[in-house]
Design a protein around this motif. Structure first.
Motif, mmCIF file in Angstrom:
data_model
loop_
_atom_site.group_PDB
_atom_site.id
_atom_site.type_symbol
_atom_site.label_atom_id
_atom_site.label_comp_id
_atom_site.label_asym_id
_atom_site.label_seq_id
_atom_site.Cartn_x
_atom_site.Cartn_y
_atom_site.Cartn_z
ATOM 1 N N GLY A 1 65.751 127.772 72.419
ATOM 2 C CA GLY A 1 65.404 128.849 71.498
ATOM 3 C C GLY A 1 66.547 129.818 71.257
ATOM 4 N N ARG A 2 66.333 130.639 70.241
ATOM 5 C CA ARG A 2 67.373 131.567 69.825
ATOM 6 C C ARG A 2 67.604 132.688 70.838
ATOM 7 N NH1 ARG A 2 70.273 131.325 65.737
ATOM 8 N NH2 ARG A 2 68.912 129.899 64.622
ATOM 9 N N ASN A 3 66.549 133.121 71.542
ATOM 10 C CA ASN A 3 66.707 134.228 72.500
ATOM 11 C C ASN A 3 67.635 133.854 73.652
ATOM 12 O OD1 ASN A 3 65.075 135.960 71.063
ATOM 13 N ND2 ASN A 3 63.208 135.347 72.153
ATOM 14 N N ILE A 4 67.482 132.655 74.201
ATOM 15 C CA ILE A 4 68.369 132.219 75.286
ATOM 16 C C ILE A 4 69.802 132.131 74.778
ATOM 17 C CG2 ILE A 4 68.918 130.314 76.865
ATOM 18 C CD1 ILE A 4 66.484 131.812 77.790
ATOM 19 N N HIS A 5 69.975 131.626 73.573
ATOM 20 C CA HIS A 5 71.324 131.522 73.006
ATOM 21 C C HIS A 5 71.942 132.914 72.804
ATOM 22 C CE1 HIS A 5 70.339 127.321 72.303
ATOM 23 N NE2 HIS A 5 71.629 127.114 72.016
ATOM 24 N N GLN A 6 71.122 133.880 72.409
ATOM 25 C CA GLN A 6 71.627 135.244 72.258
ATOM 26 C C GLN A 6 71.990 135.841 73.616
ATOM 27 O OE1 GLN A 6 68.446 137.099 70.066
ATOM 28 N NE2 GLN A 6 69.329 136.538 68.073
ATOM 29 N N MET A 7 71.218 135.491 74.643
ATOM 30 C CA MET A 7 71.551 135.959 75.987
ATOM 31 C C MET A 7 72.900 135.385 76.435
ATOM 32 S SD MET A 7 67.770 135.572 77.700
ATOM 33 C CE MET A 7 68.171 136.002 79.363
ATOM 34 N N VAL A 8 73.139 134.121 76.124
ATOM 35 C CA VAL A 8 74.412 133.485 76.480
ATOM 36 C C VAL A 8 75.550 134.155 75.718
ATOM 37 C CG1 VAL A 8 75.736 131.335 76.378
ATOM 38 C CG2 VAL A 8 73.340 131.291 77.084
ATOM 39 N N ASP A 9 75.337 134.435 74.423
ATOM 40 C CA ASP A 9 76.363 135.118 73.636
ATOM 41 C C ASP A 9 76.673 136.497 74.212
ATOM 42 O OD1 ASP A 9 76.528 132.949 71.953
ATOM 43 O OD2 ASP A 9 75.231 133.807 70.406
#
Length: 194
Positions: free
Chosen positions: A16-24
């Motif tokens: 999902g997008r939230n995990i990817h934003q956390m990684v960013d």
């Protein structure tokens, strides 16, 4: 309004997008210890998304590998396992070794050649005769699959003799091969009820 199709493509969309934003966000943190703590919290969130993954044997390594992939291998932290390297994904696979054997008649294939060689090495007798008949009938089936006009038995007998260097000969006057019919596949149309 911003649509997901207008945003950057997700590397591993299952998270999902939230995990990817956390990684960013984790990539932007300056302090290495803080970045490592952030990575551990991301791994905890990832494991909560997929609780079944905890049943796997080496699930921690899998999660850390996914984190490295999502960060495009730029995340500089203290990994608890050996980190996955980007070279593993960019290297070309090793070449598959194929046999360089020549197939005389491609429509028969390599297996027919092997069976004919086996029949040639057998002792003469009823077992060999039956085996040669099975081979000839199979050759006819294979030739029918590439020739829609029909197959003459004499063509099969000639090819069989050619393959066996004249050792296996069938007499067209006394030997008849099976007659195979090409059956049309069933139509998928539904019958109308009356």
């Amino acid at each position: 309004m911003t649509y997901n199709t207008q945003l950057k493509r997700l590397v591993l969309p299952e998270y999902g997008r939230n995990i990817h934003q956390m990684v960013d966000h984790c990539l932007t943190i300056e302090d290495r210890d803080e970045r490592t703590r952030c990575a551990h919290s991301i791994i905890a969130s990832m494991s909560k998304l997929f609780p079944k993954i905890r049943e796997e044997e080496d699930y921690q390594r899998k999660l850390w590998d996914h984190l490295a992939i999502m960060s495009n291998f730029k995340l500089d932290i203290d990994y608890p396992t050996e980190p996955l390297m980007a070279e593993k994904f960019t290297s070309a696979p090793s070449k598959v070794p194929y046999t360089a054997g020549h197939i005389r008649y491609r429509h028969y294939g390599k297996d027919i050649e092997l069976m004919i060689n086996r029949a040639v090495s057998m002792e003469e007798g009823p077992e060999r005769d039956e085996f040669v008949m099975l081979i000839a009938n199979h050759m006819k089936k294979l030739l029918l699959s590439v020739t829609a006009d029909g197959v003459d038995d004499s063509k099969i007998f000639k090819d069989l003799a050619d393959y066996s260097h004249g050792i296996l000969r069938l007499d067209p006057q006394t030997v008849r091969l099976h007659e195979f019919k090409i059956v049309a596949p069933p139509s998928n149309k539904k019958k109308k009820k009356r």
